[in-house]
Scaffold this motif. Structure first.
Motif, mmCIF file in Angstrom:
data_model
loop_
_atom_site.group_PDB
_atom_site.id
_atom_site.type_symbol
_atom_site.label_atom_id
_atom_site.label_comp_id
_atom_site.label_asym_id
_atom_site.label_seq_id
_atom_site.Cartn_x
_atom_site.Cartn_y
_atom_site.Cartn_z
ATOM 1 N N MET A 58 20.215 60.461 -28.717
ATOM 2 C CA MET A 58 19.241 59.888 -28.196
ATOM 3 C C MET A 58 19.491 58.463 -27.067
ATOM 4 S SD MET A 58 15.174 58.246 -28.770
ATOM 5 C CE MET A 58 16.310 56.250 -29.311
ATOM 6 N N LYS A 59 19.524 58.971 -25.514
ATOM 7 C CA LYS A 59 19.631 58.492 -24.314
ATOM 8 C C LYS A 59 18.555 58.107 -23.874
ATOM 9 C CE LYS A 59 23.932 60.695 -23.382
ATOM 10 N NZ LYS A 59 24.980 61.202 -22.159
ATOM 11 N N TYR A 60 18.161 56.310 -22.904
ATOM 12 C CA TYR A 60 17.653 55.079 -22.501
ATOM 13 C C TYR A 60 16.990 57.030 -20.803
ATOM 14 C CZ TYR A 60 16.212 51.818 -19.885
ATOM 15 O OH TYR A 60 15.048 50.555 -18.985
ATOM 16 N N SER A 61 15.799 56.520 -21.378
ATOM 17 C CA SER A 61 15.684 57.669 -20.223
ATOM 18 C C SER A 61 14.737 56.645 -18.332
ATOM 19 C CB SER A 61 14.764 58.272 -19.977
ATOM 20 O OG SER A 61 13.487 57.487 -20.602
ATOM 21 N N ILE A 93 11.139 63.618 -24.257
ATOM 22 C CA ILE A 93 12.062 63.716 -23.688
ATOM 23 C C ILE A 93 13.642 62.751 -23.542
ATOM 24 C CG2 ILE A 93 13.277 63.039 -21.141
ATOM 25 C CD1 ILE A 93 10.049 62.605 -20.671
ATOM 26 N N GLU A 94 13.515 61.945 -24.447
ATOM 27 C CA GLU A 94 14.725 61.603 -24.977
ATOM 28 C C GLU A 94 15.947 61.874 -26.392
ATOM 29 O OE1 GLU A 94 13.861 57.077 -23.206
ATOM 30 O OE2 GLU A 94 13.699 57.087 -25.707
ATOM 31 N N HIS A 95 15.009 62.579 -26.623
ATOM 32 C CA HIS A 95 15.405 63.741 -27.704
ATOM 33 C C HIS A 95 15.551 65.118 -27.452
ATOM 34 C CE1 HIS A 95 14.196 60.699 -30.099
ATOM 35 N NE2 HIS A 95 14.790 61.442 -31.078
ATOM 36 N N GLY A 96 15.706 65.648 -25.864
ATOM 37 C CA GLY A 96 15.989 66.840 -25.084
ATOM 38 C C GLY A 96 15.651 67.973 -25.360
ATOM 39 N N PHE A 139 8.348 61.146 -12.800
ATOM 40 C CA PHE A 139 10.242 61.728 -13.760
ATOM 41 C C PHE A 139 10.201 63.115 -13.658
ATOM 42 C CE2 PHE A 139 12.746 61.491 -17.370
ATOM 43 C CZ PHE A 139 13.217 60.651 -17.148
ATOM 44 N N ASP A 140 11.197 63.429 -12.628
ATOM 45 C CA ASP A 140 11.900 64.378 -12.993
ATOM 46 C C ASP A 140 12.668 64.649 -14.439
ATOM 47 O OD1 ASP A 140 13.093 66.864 -12.847
ATOM 48 O OD2 ASP A 140 13.480 66.843 -10.969
ATOM 49 N N GLN A 196 16.996 65.213 -18.179
ATOM 50 C CA GLN A 196 18.247 66.372 -19.053
ATOM 51 C C GLN A 196 19.375 66.474 -18.541
ATOM 52 O OE1 GLN A 196 14.682 68.501 -21.135
ATOM 53 N NE2 GLN A 196 14.414 66.423 -22.200
ATOM 54 N N LYS A 197 19.501 67.404 -17.799
ATOM 55 C CA LYS A 197 20.719 67.511 -16.995
ATOM 56 C C LYS A 197 21.925 66.956 -17.185
ATOM 57 C CE LYS A 197 19.728 70.575 -14.493
ATOM 58 N NZ LYS A 197 19.838 72.044 -12.880
#
Length: 314
Positions: free
Chosen positions: A1-4, A191-194, A303-304, A309-310
């Motif tokens: 997971m990354k910080y959006s 979103i953060e989990h792709g 938010f795009d 994610q890309k």
């Protein structure tokens, strides 16, 4: 997971999502249509260097979140407040009269919002800080240790906080707000989990999130116990005064922890985040599909997520 970097709040029959200096409020209106409003929000503190200072940014962020949350809550409530008589009154006005009337309403709303924010802060200080302090004072008759008294004060504070949340969560309106709160978290987690931001994927996502305001408030309660252990003065008035003066520092430290928790995903951070996530079992509920749709509308307005994610290869 990354910080959006995206965050939000639940409002009445809706969700607010904020991304940097823009925010969107999506509301499910009485006719079941989704209304989305997007606005810029530069904040009350314009100095960018000051806004980025550790500890200081936590206090600024808390006050601004409270103000913005109150503003968006009043906006969402406006879809349900106008009665038929009020609507008829507006429809009978000329365009000029309607403009003046709406300007007057905005001024009144701004004054009401400022007063409500001030009242909320004072109420929170009285309930969660001053009341536990005075209640712990009764133990002075049987306990001599100031350290133990400070720990008892902290336990009382936690009990009041958890009890307050548990009681308000029983009301029907707050239950629905907590369902939208769950929708907000599930959208961000999705979103953060792709995953693609769809109703089915959001439904499968967790309703708990480490960057939640509930976690922040609980961390404030826990860190205050540690800070107040070190207040060693005889005067009861000075003890109380020092506690109040330390609250901005405690809020700043708590914000830094929540910020850290949102950026890292390891066993140590996850362990420290666990109490806040457990607390969210009270402040979030599983949303229905219509609520999830509102959350998705709010996210996509500011938010795009596909581009993010890309770029992040999530």
């Amino acid at each position: 997971m990354k910080y959006s970097g995206i965050g939000g709040q639940a409002v009445m029959e809706g969700v607010m999502m904020k991304n940097q200096d823009r925010y969107a409020v999506a509301v499910r209106k009485p006719d079941h249509e989704i209304e989305v409003k997007v606005k810029d929000y530069k904040g009350t503190v314009k100095n960018k260097k000051l806004r980025k200072l550790p500890l200081v940014r936590g206090v600024v962020n808390f006050i601004e979140s409270l103000y913005l949350g109150m503003s968006t809550l009043m906006y969402s409530a406006s879809f349900f407040d106008d009665d038929e008589e009020e609507k008829q009154k507006k429809s009978a006005m000329t365009q000029e009269e309607r403009t003046k009337y709406e300007e007057k309403e905005k001024k009144q709303e701004k004054a009401l919002m400022g007063g409500t924010v001030a009242f909320s802060i004072v109420f929170a200080l009285l309930l969660f800080f001053m009341l536990p302090y005075f209640l712990s004072g009764f133990f002075h008759k049987i306990i001599e240790s100031e350290t133990l008294i400070a720990l008892i004060e902290g336990v009382i504070r936690l009990a009041i906080f958890i009890g307050y949340i548990a009681i308000i969560s029983l009301t029907p309106d707050i239950k629905r707000v907590f369902m939208y709160h769950g929708a907000e978290h599930k959208c961000i987690n999705c979103i953060e989990h792709g995953m693609e931001l769809t109703v089915d994927n959001v439904r499968k996502s967790s309703k708990e999130h480490k960057r939640c305001g509930t976690s922040f408030l609980l961390i404030v309660m826990l860190i205050s116990i540690v800070f107040f252990l070190f207040i060693r003065v005889d005067s009861r008035i000075l003890q109380l005064g020092l506690r109040l003066l330390l609250i901005p520092v405690i809020a700043g430290v708590s914000y830094e922890f929540i910020r850290l928790a949102g950026r890292y995903d390891n066993w140590f951070v996850n362990l420290l985040s666990k109490p806040g996530l457990m607390m969210q079992s009270l402040t979030t509920r599983e949303p229905d599909d219509e609520m999830i749709e509102v959350g998705i509308a709010s996210v996509e307005a500011v938010f795009d997520w596909r581009e993010w994610q890309k770029e992040e290869n999530v």
